[in-house]
Scaffold this motif. Structure first.
Motif, mmCIF file in Angstrom:
data_model
loop_
_atom_site.group_PDB
_atom_site.id
_atom_site.type_symbol
_atom_site.label_atom_id
_atom_site.label_comp_id
_atom_site.label_asym_id
_atom_site.label_seq_id
_atom_site.Cartn_x
_atom_site.Cartn_y
_atom_site.Cartn_z
ATOM 1 N N GLN A 142 0.835 -1.197 0.000
ATOM 2 C CA GLN A 142 0.000 0.000 0.000
ATOM 3 C C GLN A 142 0.869 1.246 0.000
ATOM 4 N N MET A 143 0.587 2.176 -0.923
ATOM 5 C CA MET A 143 1.341 3.427 -1.024
ATOM 6 C C MET A 143 0.396 4.607 -0.812
ATOM 7 N N VAL A 144 0.880 5.621 -0.103
ATOM 8 C CA VAL A 144 0.131 6.862 0.087
ATOM 9 C C VAL A 144 1.070 8.021 -0.220
ATOM 10 N N ASN A 145 0.711 8.827 -1.226
ATOM 11 C CA ASN A 145 1.546 9.968 -1.639
ATOM 12 C C ASN A 145 2.986 9.546 -1.929
ATOM 13 N N GLY A 146 3.111 8.397 -2.573
ATOM 14 C CA GLY A 146 4.433 7.913 -2.956
ATOM 15 C C GLY A 146 5.227 7.274 -1.834
ATOM 16 N N ARG A 147 4.652 7.195 -0.648
ATOM 17 C CA ARG A 147 5.335 6.604 0.505
ATOM 18 C C ARG A 147 4.668 5.284 0.869
ATOM 19 N N ARG A 148 5.506 4.305 1.215
ATOM 20 C CA ARG A 148 5.011 2.967 1.521
ATOM 21 C C ARG A 148 4.440 2.880 2.935
ATOM 22 N N VAL A 149 3.248 2.297 3.039
ATOM 23 C CA VAL A 149 2.687 1.948 4.348
ATOM 24 C C VAL A 149 3.276 0.599 4.737
ATOM 25 N N THR A 150 3.895 0.536 5.915
ATOM 26 C CA THR A 150 4.668 -0.646 6.300
ATOM 27 C C THR A 150 4.031 -1.348 7.487
ATOM 28 N N ASP A 151 3.271 -2.419 7.208
ATOM 29 C CA ASP A 151 2.744 -3.236 8.301
ATOM 30 C C ASP A 151 3.787 -4.284 8.687
ATOM 31 N N ALA A 152 3.474 -5.145 9.640
ATOM 32 C CA ALA A 152 4.459 -6.097 10.173
ATOM 33 C C ALA A 152 4.983 -7.050 9.088
ATOM 34 N N LYS A 153 4.098 -7.558 8.235
ATOM 35 C CA LYS A 153 4.529 -8.475 7.176
ATOM 36 C C LYS A 153 5.376 -7.764 6.130
ATOM 37 N N SER A 154 4.983 -6.547 5.789
ATOM 38 C CA SER A 154 5.759 -5.759 4.822
ATOM 39 C C SER A 154 7.150 -5.459 5.365
ATOM 40 N N LEU A 155 7.227 -5.185 6.672
ATOM 41 C CA LEU A 155 8.517 -4.893 7.293
ATOM 42 C C LEU A 155 9.470 -6.080 7.179
ATOM 43 N N GLU A 156 8.948 -7.291 7.349
ATOM 44 C CA GLU A 156 9.786 -8.484 7.212
ATOM 45 C C GLU A 156 10.372 -8.573 5.802
ATOM 46 N N ILE A 157 9.539 -8.341 4.806
ATOM 47 C CA ILE A 157 9.994 -8.406 3.416
ATOM 48 C C ILE A 157 11.003 -7.298 3.120
ATOM 49 N N ILE A 158 10.697 -6.097 3.574
ATOM 50 C CA ILE A 158 11.589 -4.954 3.347
ATOM 51 C C ILE A 158 12.955 -5.190 3.985
ATOM 52 N N THR A 159 12.955 -5.726 5.198
ATOM 53 C CA THR A 159 14.220 -6.007 5.881
ATOM 54 C C THR A 159 15.036 -7.044 5.111
ATOM 55 N N MET A 160 14.360 -8.083 4.621
ATOM 56 C CA MET A 160 15.059 -9.112 3.842
ATOM 57 C C MET A 160 15.624 -8.551 2.541
ATOM 58 N N VAL A 161 14.803 -7.764 1.841
ATOM 59 C CA VAL A 161 15.213 -7.254 0.529
ATOM 60 C C VAL A 161 16.235 -6.128 0.656
ATOM 61 N N TYR A 162 15.915 -5.114 1.482
ATOM 62 C CA TYR A 162 16.819 -3.962 1.621
ATOM 63 C C TYR A 162 18.128 -4.362 2.297
ATOM 64 N N GLY A 163 17.986 -4.912 3.513
ATOM 65 C CA GLY A 163 19.167 -5.205 4.322
ATOM 66 C C GLY A 163 19.909 -6.455 3.896
ATOM 67 N N GLY A 164 19.217 -7.355 3.179
ATOM 68 C CA GLY A 164 19.834 -8.609 2.756
ATOM 69 C C GLY A 164 20.203 -8.609 1.295
#
Length: 259
Positions: free
Chosen positions: A57-79
């Motif tokens: 989910q995006m609002v004004n070009g910014r990502r809304v980060t729920d708990a599941k999204s955070l897991e994916i983001i951490t894996m992709v960005y940090g990993g």
């Protein structure tokens, strides 16, 4: 006189294009002097989320980060993204180290308060650990940041990569003469979006207001320019916007932002 430090941010469109990314990393590895790289990776995170059946989910070009999204983001960005970039830089002779904001307490943040929108696990930056980063730089190590910060209470927070680059440049300006480069797929701020060479080479405060009124600067370019001026108002020496050629020694066609 302060030593010079380059902070370079690359966007998702560069990261997603393997040829462009390889070319950029060649240019970055050849960049003289102390340097820090900041990268995004949102498109890959969105793709992986879709494969796992998780809606982004995006609002004004910014990502809304729920708990599941955070897991994916951490894996992709940090990993995946961060470590592939670091490995590529090592192959090119740049002794890089991949970092999130939690590593070395490098980027402290707080969870964004809920106002009109609840952005979830999104961080607004409180401070940069310039001493830690300077220790790395002075020992010949190049920090490579993904778009993650932390709140000091054990929570990783998704944080806009443009904002991280701006705040890192501001934090390091106490020690260095800092130049901030925003590398993306365009050659700079364009007068005509259909003409790739219609670059506005110089934008100061009054020119910025003029371009806003003409709606030439709009949408995703708005927060990027806000970060540029925020950096300049907080002791960053110079800010530039352009494509990956911008960090080449003889680059001419890009946008320089001044007060």
């Amino acid at each position: 006189m302060k030593d010079k430090l380059s902070i370079v941010k690359i966007g998702g469109n560069v990261i997603e294009n393997k040829e462009e990314l390889a070319k950029f990393l060649n240019f970055f590895s050849q960049l003289k002097g102390a340097k820090i790289l900041v990268h995004g990776g949102g498109k890959l995170a969105t793709q992986l989320a879709a494969k796992l059946g998780i809606e982004s989910q995006m609002v004004n070009g910014r990502r809304v980060t729920d708990a599941k999204s955070l897991e994916i983001i951490t894996m992709v960005y940090g990993g995946l993204t961060n470590k592939n970039i670091v490995a590529s830089l090592q192959a090119k002779g740049t002794n890089a180290i991949g970092l999130s904001g939690a590593d070395g307490n490098a980027i402290q943040a707080h969870k964004r308060p809920v106002k009109e929108v609840d952005f979830g696990f999104v961080g607004d930056i409180d401070g940069i650990n310039a001493t830690f980063l300077n220790t790395l730089i002075t020992t010949g190590v190049t920090p490579v940041f993904c778009a993650l910060s932390h709140d000091g209470e054990g929570n990783i927070l998704n944080t806009n990569a443009d904002t991280i680059a701006s705040e890192v440049a501001i934090g390091m300006s106490k020690i260095y003469e800092t130049t901030l480069y925003y590398c993306f797929e365009k050659k700079g701020v364009l007068l005509d979006i259909k003409n790739e060479n219609s670059v506005v080479t110089d934008i100061n405060t009054s020119k910025y207001q003029e371009l806003l009124e003409q709606k030439i600067i709009a949408d995703g370019m708005l927060p990027k320019l806000e970060n540029c001026f925020h950096a300049l108002h907080n002791n960053v020496n110079k800010v530039c916007l352009g494509d990956i050629e911008m960090i080449q020694p003889n680059a001419k066609l890009f946008t320089s932002i001044t007060l």
